[in-house]
Design a protein around this motif. Structure first.
Motif, PDB file in Angstrom:
ATOM      1  N   ALA A   1       6.624  -1.931   2.166  1.00  0.00           N
ATOM      2  CA  ALA A   1       5.290  -2.404   2.566  1.00  0.00           C
ATOM      3  C   ALA A   1       4.866  -3.583   1.697  1.00  0.00           C
ATOM      4  CB  ALA A   1       4.275  -1.266   2.471  1.00  0.00           C
ATOM      5  N   GLN A   2       5.136  -3.517   0.404  1.00  0.00           N
ATOM      6  CA  GLN A   2       4.796  -4.620  -0.497  1.00  0.00           C
ATOM      7  C   GLN A   2       5.615  -5.865  -0.159  1.00  0.00           C
ATOM      8  OE1 GLN A   2       3.370  -2.579  -4.609  1.00  0.00           O
ATOM      9  NE2 GLN A   2       5.556  -2.621  -4.314  1.00  0.00           N
ATOM     10  N   LEU A   3       6.916  -5.690   0.080  1.00  0.00           N
ATOM     11  CA  LEU A   3       7.773  -6.827   0.414  1.00  0.00           C
ATOM     12  C   LEU A   3       7.342  -7.479   1.724  1.00  0.00           C
ATOM     13  CD1 LEU A   3      11.270  -5.394  -0.580  1.00  0.00           C
ATOM     14  CD2 LEU A   3       9.972  -7.163  -1.783  1.00  0.00           C
TER      15      LEU A   3
ATOM     16  N   ASN B   1      -4.582  -9.911  -2.449  1.00  0.00           N
ATOM     17  CA  ASN B   1      -5.306 -10.973  -3.157  1.00  0.00           C
ATOM     18  C   ASN B   1      -6.360 -10.420  -4.116  1.00  0.00           C
ATOM     19  OD1 ASN B   1      -3.867 -12.991  -1.715  1.00  0.00           O
ATOM     20  ND2 ASN B   1      -5.240 -12.685   0.014  1.00  0.00           N
ATOM     21  N   GLY B   2      -6.055  -9.334  -4.781  1.00  0.00           N
ATOM     22  CA  GLY B   2      -6.966  -8.749  -5.764  1.00  0.00           C
ATOM     23  C   GLY B   2      -8.110  -7.940  -5.184  1.00  0.00           C
ATOM     24  N   ALA B   3      -8.163  -7.809  -3.855  1.00  0.00           N
ATOM     25  CA  ALA B   3      -9.229  -7.029  -3.218  1.00  0.00           C
ATOM     26  C   ALA B   3      -9.010  -5.540  -3.483  1.00  0.00           C
ATOM     27  CB  ALA B   3      -9.249  -7.291  -1.713  1.00  0.00           C
ATOM     28  N   ARG B   4     -10.088  -4.791  -3.371  1.00  0.00           N
ATOM     29  CA  ARG B   4      -9.980  -3.338  -3.533  1.00  0.00           C
ATOM     30  C   ARG B   4      -9.173  -2.751  -2.380  1.00  0.00           C
ATOM     31  NH1 ARG B   4     -15.427  -0.382  -5.105  1.00  0.00           N
ATOM     32  NH2 ARG B   4     -14.824  -0.271  -7.286  1.00  0.00           N
ATOM     33  N   PRO B   5      -8.347  -1.775  -2.689  1.00  0.00           N
ATOM     34  CA  PRO B   5      -7.615  -1.105  -1.598  1.00  0.00           C
ATOM     35  C   PRO B   5      -8.573  -0.232  -0.796  1.00  0.00           C
ATOM     36  CG  PRO B   5      -7.225   0.020  -3.663  1.00  0.00           C
ATOM     37  CD  PRO B   5      -8.038  -1.208  -3.986  1.00  0.00           C
ATOM     38  N   PRO B   6      -8.211   0.122   0.411  1.00  0.00           N
ATOM     39  CA  PRO B   6      -9.066   1.024   1.185  1.00  0.00           C
ATOM     40  C   PRO B   6      -9.123   2.387   0.510  1.00  0.00           C
ATOM     41  CG  PRO B   6      -6.939   0.804   2.226  1.00  0.00           C
ATOM     42  CD  PRO B   6      -6.962  -0.182   1.098  1.00  0.00           C
ATOM     43  N   LYS B   7     -10.174   3.094   0.810  1.00  0.00           N
ATOM     44  CA  LYS B   7     -10.311   4.442   0.270  1.00  0.00           C
ATOM     45  C   LYS B   7      -9.223   5.331   0.871  1.00  0.00           C
ATOM     46  CE  LYS B   7     -13.644   8.143  -0.229  1.00  0.00           C
ATOM     47  NZ  LYS B   7     -14.941   8.671   0.191  1.00  0.00           N
ATOM     48  N   LYS B   8      -8.606   6.125   0.019  1.00  0.00           N
ATOM     49  CA  LYS B   8      -7.574   7.052   0.480  1.00  0.00           C
ATOM     50  C   LYS B   8      -8.237   8.106   1.370  1.00  0.00           C
ATOM     51  CE  LYS B   8      -3.746   9.746  -1.365  1.00  0.00           C
ATOM     52  NZ  LYS B   8      -3.063  10.187  -2.570  1.00  0.00           N
TER      53      LYS B   8
ATOM     54  N   ARG C   1       1.212   6.671   5.224  1.00  0.00           N
ATOM     55  CA  ARG C   1       0.203   5.613   5.267  1.00  0.00           C
ATOM     56  C   ARG C   1       0.097   5.058   3.855  1.00  0.00           C
ATOM     57  NH1 ARG C   1      -3.749   6.630   9.892  1.00  0.00           N
ATOM     58  NH2 ARG C   1      -2.197   6.964  11.509  1.00  0.00           N
ATOM     59  N   ILE C   2       0.061   3.723   3.757  1.00  0.00           N
ATOM     60  CA  ILE C   2       0.045   3.063   2.458  1.00  0.00           C
ATOM     61  C   ILE C   2      -1.180   2.174   2.381  1.00  0.00           C
ATOM     62  CG2 ILE C   2       1.347   1.561   0.899  1.00  0.00           C
ATOM     63  CD1 ILE C   2       3.635   2.538   3.246  1.00  0.00           C
ATOM     64  N   GLY C   3      -2.012   2.394   1.361  1.00  0.00           N
ATOM     65  CA  GLY C   3      -3.194   1.568   1.133  1.00  0.00           C
ATOM     66  C   GLY C   3      -2.814   0.354   0.311  1.00  0.00           C
ATOM     67  N   MET C   4      -3.118  -0.833   0.828  1.00  0.00           N
ATOM     68  CA  MET C   4      -2.701  -2.075   0.204  1.00  0.00           C
ATOM     69  C   MET C   4      -3.890  -2.813  -0.416  1.00  0.00           C
ATOM     70  SD  MET C   4       0.444  -1.699   1.112  1.00  0.00           S
ATOM     71  CE  MET C   4       1.189  -3.205   0.532  1.00  0.00           C
ATOM     72  N   SER C   5      -3.625  -3.480  -1.515  1.00  0.00           N
ATOM     73  CA  SER C   5      -4.596  -4.356  -2.158  1.00  0.00           C
ATOM     74  C   SER C   5      -4.054  -5.772  -2.057  1.00  0.00           C
ATOM     75  CB  SER C   5      -4.773  -3.960  -3.629  1.00  0.00           C
ATOM     76  OG  SER C   5      -5.557  -4.931  -4.306  1.00  0.00           O
TER      77      SER C   5
ATOM     78  N   ASP D   1      -5.763  -3.402   5.895  1.00  0.00           N
ATOM     79  CA  ASP D   1      -5.173  -3.163   4.580  1.00  0.00           C
ATOM     80  C   ASP D   1      -4.462  -1.813   4.477  1.00  0.00           C
ATOM     81  OD1 ASP D   1      -7.512  -1.763   4.775  1.00  0.00           O
ATOM     82  OD2 ASP D   1      -8.465  -2.667   3.033  1.00  0.00           O
ATOM     83  N   VAL D   2      -4.073  -1.260   5.625  1.00  0.00           N
ATOM     84  CA  VAL D   2      -3.303  -0.007   5.651  1.00  0.00           C
ATOM     85  C   VAL D   2      -2.018  -0.253   6.446  1.00  0.00           C
ATOM     86  CG1 VAL D   2      -3.260   2.417   6.355  1.00  0.00           C
ATOM     87  CG2 VAL D   2      -5.378   1.418   5.495  1.00  0.00           C
ATOM     88  N   VAL D   3      -0.909   0.198   5.892  1.00  0.00           N
ATOM     89  CA  VAL D   3       0.389   0.089   6.562  1.00  0.00           C
ATOM     90  C   VAL D   3       0.861   1.496   6.910  1.00  0.00           C
ATOM     91  CG1 VAL D   3       2.815  -0.552   6.263  1.00  0.00           C
ATOM     92  CG2 VAL D   3       1.015  -2.047   5.373  1.00  0.00           C
TER      93      VAL D   3
END
Length: 137
Positions: free
Chosen positions: A77-79, A102-109, A96-100, A51-53
């Motif tokens: 990253a979203q696209l 399907n409604g899941a929590r994003p990774p901790k920054k 580095r981009i933290g992604m959420s 979940d990190v790009v």
């Protein structure tokens, strides 16, 4: 003249070698495949690990502002992933981009040392001398 052309050729080879490494994957992303995407004139190399790009800016820009580059990196990253970008960390060259997804929590920054982000607001040049003013946050 021959020596001059040999020096120029050597510099060109060196420059190509250095530029070839500009989009090398960062730690934790070496096994991820690279995808190149552009938005608003800025080109990025994207690699995803869970979940990190990781986004590496490939386009040369003169004094890029972090906030503007981060906005563009989050959009690509979203696209590319179909997930929502929840945070962006890094600098104008490597983000580095933290992604959420399907409604899941994003990774901790990731925690970082305190950093200042500075933008050069005015830059004056005369000859080989430059002066200006900078705003840091």
């Amino acid at each position: 003249m021959k020596l001059h052309s040999q020096i120029m050729r050597s510099w060109l080879l060196f420059l190509l070698f250095v530029l070839g490494a500009c989009d090398a994957a960062g730690p934790g992303f070496k096994s991820s495949s690279k995808i190149e995407r552009s938005i608003e004139g800025t080109k990025f190399a994207l690699r995803r690990q869970g979940d990190v790009v990781e986004a590496i800016r490939l386009s040369p820009e003169f004094l890029p502002k972090f906030t503007e580059v981060a906005r563009k990196a989050a959009i690509v990253a979203q696209l590319e992933t179909g997930c929502a970008a929840k945070w962006v960390d890094g600098d104008p060259a490597l983000l580095r981009i933290g992604m959420s997804c399907n409604g899941a929590r994003p990774p901790k920054k990731p925690s970082r040392r305190k950093s200042l982000y500075c933008d050069i607001e005015e830059l004056y040049g005369r000859g080989n001398s430059y002066a200006g003013h900078m705003i840091c946050r």
